[in-house]
Design a protein around this motif. Structure first.
Motif, PDB file in Angstrom:
ATOM      1  N   ALA A 277       0.828  -1.213   0.000  1.00  0.00           N
ATOM      2  CA  ALA A 277       0.000   0.000   0.000  1.00  0.00           C
ATOM      3  C   ALA A 277       0.860   1.261   0.000  1.00  0.00           C
ATOM      4  O   ALA A 277       0.547   2.239  -0.698  1.00  0.00           O
ATOM      5  CB  ALA A 277      -0.923  -0.011   1.215  1.00  0.00           C
ATOM      6  N   LEU A 278       1.944   1.270   0.769  1.00  0.00           N
ATOM      7  CA  LEU A 278       2.833   2.438   0.798  1.00  0.00           C
ATOM      8  C   LEU A 278       3.477   2.667  -0.561  1.00  0.00           C
ATOM      9  O   LEU A 278       3.564   3.826  -1.031  1.00  0.00           O
ATOM     10  CB  LEU A 278       3.911   2.236   1.857  1.00  0.00           C
ATOM     11  N   GLU A 279       3.946   1.620  -1.187  1.00  0.00           N
ATOM     12  CA  GLU A 279       4.574   1.758  -2.495  1.00  0.00           C
ATOM     13  C   GLU A 279       3.592   2.314  -3.513  1.00  0.00           C
ATOM     14  O   GLU A 279       3.942   3.166  -4.345  1.00  0.00           O
ATOM     15  CB  GLU A 279       5.101   0.399  -2.961  1.00  0.00           C
ATOM     16  N   THR A 280       2.351   1.841  -3.426  1.00  0.00           N
ATOM     17  CA  THR A 280       1.324   2.331  -4.345  1.00  0.00           C
ATOM     18  C   THR A 280       0.966   3.774  -4.047  1.00  0.00           C
ATOM     19  O   THR A 280       0.873   4.611  -4.961  1.00  0.00           O
ATOM     20  CB  THR A 280       0.070   1.437  -4.245  1.00  0.00           C
ATOM     21  N   ALA A 281       0.736   4.111  -2.762  1.00  0.00           N
ATOM     22  CA  ALA A 281       0.319   5.463  -2.393  1.00  0.00           C
ATOM     23  C   ALA A 281       1.391   6.510  -2.707  1.00  0.00           C
ATOM     24  O   ALA A 281       1.081   7.624  -3.164  1.00  0.00           O
ATOM     25  CB  ALA A 281      -0.030   5.505  -0.909  1.00  0.00           C
ATOM     26  N   ARG A 282       2.643   6.172  -2.475  1.00  0.00           N
ATOM     27  CA  ARG A 282       3.719   7.160  -2.618  1.00  0.00           C
ATOM     28  C   ARG A 282       4.293   7.243  -4.027  1.00  0.00           C
ATOM     29  O   ARG A 282       4.732   8.307  -4.454  1.00  0.00           O
ATOM     30  CB  ARG A 282       4.849   6.820  -1.641  1.00  0.00           C
ATOM     31  N   HIS A 283       4.283   6.126  -4.753  1.00  0.00           N
ATOM     32  CA  HIS A 283       4.964   6.116  -6.040  1.00  0.00           C
ATOM     33  C   HIS A 283       4.083   5.677  -7.206  1.00  0.00           C
ATOM     34  O   HIS A 283       4.449   5.911  -8.360  1.00  0.00           O
ATOM     35  CB  HIS A 283       6.197   5.203  -5.969  1.00  0.00           C
ATOM     36  N   GLY A 284       2.970   5.004  -6.926  1.00  0.00           N
ATOM     37  CA  GLY A 284       2.065   4.577  -7.986  1.00  0.00           C
ATOM     38  C   GLY A 284       2.684   3.609  -8.970  1.00  0.00           C
ATOM     39  O   GLY A 284       2.222   3.495 -10.107  1.00  0.00           O
ATOM     40  N   GLN A 285       3.702   2.878  -8.541  1.00  0.00           N
ATOM     41  CA  GLN A 285       4.386   1.980  -9.464  1.00  0.00           C
ATOM     42  C   GLN A 285       3.718   0.604  -9.551  1.00  0.00           C
ATOM     43  O   GLN A 285       3.737  -0.023 -10.603  1.00  0.00           O
ATOM     44  CB  GLN A 285       5.847   1.827  -9.042  1.00  0.00           C
TER      45      GLN A 285
ATOM     46  N   VAL B  84      -3.283   5.047  -8.527  1.00  0.00           N
ATOM     47  CA  VAL B  84      -4.144   5.574  -7.476  1.00  0.00           C
ATOM     48  C   VAL B  84      -5.222   6.438  -8.116  1.00  0.00           C
ATOM     49  O   VAL B  84      -4.926   7.210  -9.037  1.00  0.00           O
ATOM     50  CB  VAL B  84      -3.299   6.401  -6.480  1.00  0.00           C
ATOM     51  N   PRO B  85      -6.498   6.332  -7.654  1.00  0.00           N
ATOM     52  CA  PRO B  85      -7.002   5.541  -6.528  1.00  0.00           C
ATOM     53  C   PRO B  85      -7.196   4.076  -6.921  1.00  0.00           C
ATOM     54  O   PRO B  85      -7.359   3.752  -8.100  1.00  0.00           O
ATOM     55  CB  PRO B  85      -8.338   6.197  -6.198  1.00  0.00           C
ATOM     56  N   CYS B  86      -7.248   3.211  -5.904  1.00  0.00           N
ATOM     57  CA  CYS B  86      -7.510   1.797  -6.148  1.00  0.00           C
ATOM     58  C   CYS B  86      -7.871   1.102  -4.835  1.00  0.00           C
ATOM     59  O   CYS B  86      -7.704   1.673  -3.757  1.00  0.00           O
ATOM     60  CB  CYS B  86      -6.304   1.109  -6.787  1.00  0.00           C
ATOM     61  N   VAL B  87      -8.356  -0.108  -4.983  1.00  0.00           N
ATOM     62  CA  VAL B  87      -8.640  -0.963  -3.837  1.00  0.00           C
ATOM     63  C   VAL B  87      -7.867  -2.265  -4.019  1.00  0.00           C
ATOM     64  O   VAL B  87      -7.882  -2.857  -5.105  1.00  0.00           O
ATOM     65  CB  VAL B  87     -10.147  -1.263  -3.703  1.00  0.00           C
ATOM     66  N   LEU B  88      -7.202  -2.702  -2.960  1.00  0.00           N
ATOM     67  CA  LEU B  88      -6.498  -3.977  -2.955  1.00  0.00           C
ATOM     68  C   LEU B  88      -7.290  -4.955  -2.099  1.00  0.00           C
ATOM     69  O   LEU B  88      -7.464  -4.733  -0.898  1.00  0.00           O
ATOM     70  CB  LEU B  88      -5.074  -3.812  -2.396  1.00  0.00           C
ATOM     71  N   LEU B  89      -7.774  -6.030  -2.716  1.00  0.00           N
ATOM     72  CA  LEU B  89      -8.587  -7.022  -2.014  1.00  0.00           C
ATOM     73  C   LEU B  89      -7.804  -8.312  -1.810  1.00  0.00           C
ATOM     74  O   LEU B  89      -7.015  -8.714  -2.671  1.00  0.00           O
ATOM     75  CB  LEU B  89      -9.850  -7.354  -2.812  1.00  0.00           C
ATOM     76  N   SER B  90      -8.056  -8.968  -0.700  1.00  0.00           N
ATOM     77  CA  SER B  90      -7.454 -10.290  -0.463  1.00  0.00           C
ATOM     78  C   SER B  90      -8.303 -11.088   0.499  1.00  0.00           C
ATOM     79  O   SER B  90      -9.096 -10.536   1.267  1.00  0.00           O
ATOM     80  CB  SER B  90      -6.023 -10.165   0.075  1.00  0.00           C
ATOM     81  N   GLY B  91      -8.151 -12.393   0.438  1.00  0.00           N
ATOM     82  CA  GLY B  91      -8.841 -13.296   1.351  1.00  0.00           C
ATOM     83  C   GLY B  91      -7.928 -14.429   1.736  1.00  0.00           C
ATOM     84  O   GLY B  91      -6.759 -14.470   1.352  1.00  0.00           O
ATOM     85  N   GLY B  92      -8.445 -15.369   2.472  1.00  0.00           N
ATOM     86  CA  GLY B  92      -7.646 -16.482   2.960  1.00  0.00           C
ATOM     87  C   GLY B  92      -7.824 -16.626   4.461  1.00  0.00           C
ATOM     88  O   GLY B  92      -8.789 -16.116   5.035  1.00  0.00           O
TER      89      GLY B  92
END
Length: 422
Positions: A295-303, A307-315
């Motif tokens: 999330a930090l890498e996405t928020a700060r650098h968008g690489q 952004v914007p986006c949602v990251l979903l996960s389960g398990g």
């Protein structure tokens, strides 16, 4: 996006995941044709009563049966008996119900049909120990497994080999009747043998596997239980067993389906979604660190993602309880995530169990935002100390950020969403 909007969107996504896993919307399409003989319904799990209710609504012929669900999760049925028992640690009510279930399926014929309604939670709801093992033994071992850090697959392997009903033994008792398994998956990978410890499917694992898991996690198991595990009596029903020739198994709801439903909510709000996986395992705090770094890498650098986006996960992550807190894998994950994010602007997250119970608490999970750590510090709460004590529930309750759904009567494992809004 304002904080209120972000939090509302995350709550809506979580609710959509829960709604997508309701048996009333999925079960009917998987029903077989009526048999020549009797129709018997059996089942166990947090969603099993709701599944029984959906079955009765769709089945026109005569039916009888017995289903065991968690206390508070009963749904009224007119033809199928619903029994409530304890979860996650078994009790005498579940023990009595398991014994009655085995009696119910005795003496069936090839003309009969058994409908098995199985969902997560069934392992503790159907406790029927092998001869030489008491219910108290199983309760103690179950408690130790829950605190050990073992995966759900490992825990269920041990449970199967201590039981006279799990690991295909219930299916063998139904022979020669035809079996239709309708499963609602709460396990990574959706393997039927791990859903409620597989009472109605063959088991490829062995007693040696169970013993290896006990030793791997240093589980304190009485000597007489280890003696039973070393005997032929503890071996489960294997693939190819002639008593299991006619079994049809269908998954009526899975974690992936729930994530896809949540994804549609975010996309309708104009926010792209990335599903990172529906079978993520590992220590909850470690998963929180990794997700926080993404999330930090996405928020700060968008690489990684735009952004914007949602990251979903389960398990299903695990918590090795070392402190004096109440555990809870979703809140432990979320607290670790918040500590990694360190108040990163525009990043919000929710984590919850779709059954409404995180660990042994009647709390689904929690929600966090950029102000989570700051608000805790103002209250004199040290977030790192709470994580060290495995007290995520206490931490988020103090902030008023616990997510409480009440009984959802379904269970497709954990739901995690990170909203990166700036």
């Amino acid at each position: 996006m304002q904080a209120e909007q972000a939090r509302a969107l995350l709550h809506d996504m979580f609710q959509a995941a829960i709604d997508a896993a309701q048996p009333s919307g999925t079960l009917a399409q998987y029903l077989p044709p009526p048999p020549k003989g009797r129709t018997i319904v059996i089942g166990a799990g947090k969603a099993s009563a709701a599944m029984a209710n959906a079955f009765e609504a769709a089945w026109e012929g005569p039916v009888e049966g017995l289903v065991v669900t968690r206390y508070g999760y009963a749904v009224e049925c007119s033809r199928i008996e619903i029994v409530e028992a304890a979860h996650p640690v078994p009790d005498t009510a579940g023990h009595r119900a398991a014994r009655r279930m085995m009696e119910l399926v005795a003496n069936l014929t090839a003309d009969d049909l058994v409908i098995c309604l199985i969902s997560g939670g069934g392992s503790s709801l159907l406790p029927l120990p092998l001869a030489g093992i008491s219910l108290e033994d199983k309760q103690a071992i179950n408690q130790a497994l829950l605190k050990s850090g073992a995966t759900i697959s490992e825990m269920n392997c041990v449970r199967r080999h201590l039981s006279t009903i799990k690991g295909g033994r219930l299916a063998a008792a139904c022979h020669p009747a035809r079996i239709c398994n309708l499963l609602l998956s709460d396990v990574p990978g959706d393997d039927p043998i791990d859903i409620a410890s597989g009472p109605t499917v063959p088991d490829p694992t062995t007693c040696a596997d169970a013993v290896a898991i006990i030793r791997r996690y240093s589980i304190d198991v009485p000597a007489h239980v280890m003696t039973v595990l070393a005997s032929d009596a503890a071996e489960t029903i294997k693939p190819g067993d002639p008593r299991l020739p006619d079994i049809r198994t269908s998954l009526i709801a899975t974690p992936r389906m729930a994530l896809q439903a949540a994804s549609r909510v975010a996309e309708r709000a104009g926010i792209p979604v990335h599903i990172l996986g529906d079978a993520i395992e590992g220590e909850a705090r470690d998963v929180g660190k990794v997700m926080g770094a993404l999330a930090l890498e996405t928020a700060r650098h968008g690489q990684l993602f735009q952004v914007p986006c949602v990251l979903l996960s389960g398990g299903e992550t695990t918590v090795t309880v070392r402190g004096n807190g109440r555990g809870g894998r979703n809140v432990e994950y979320l607290l670790s995530l918040a500590l990694t994010l360190r108040g990163e602007p525009g990043v919000y997250a929710i984590a919850g169990d779709t059954d409404g119970v995180d660990g042994q608490e009647e709390i689904a999970g929690a929600i966090a935002g950029p102000d989570t750590l700051e608000r805790a510090w103002r209250l004199g709460i040290r977030p790192q100390d709470a994580l060290s004590a495995n007290d995520g529930h206490g931490f988020f309750e103090a902030l008023g950020d616990a997510v409480i759904t009440g009984p959802t009567r379904t269970n497709v494992n954990d739901f995690r969403a990170i909203l990166i809004a700036r």
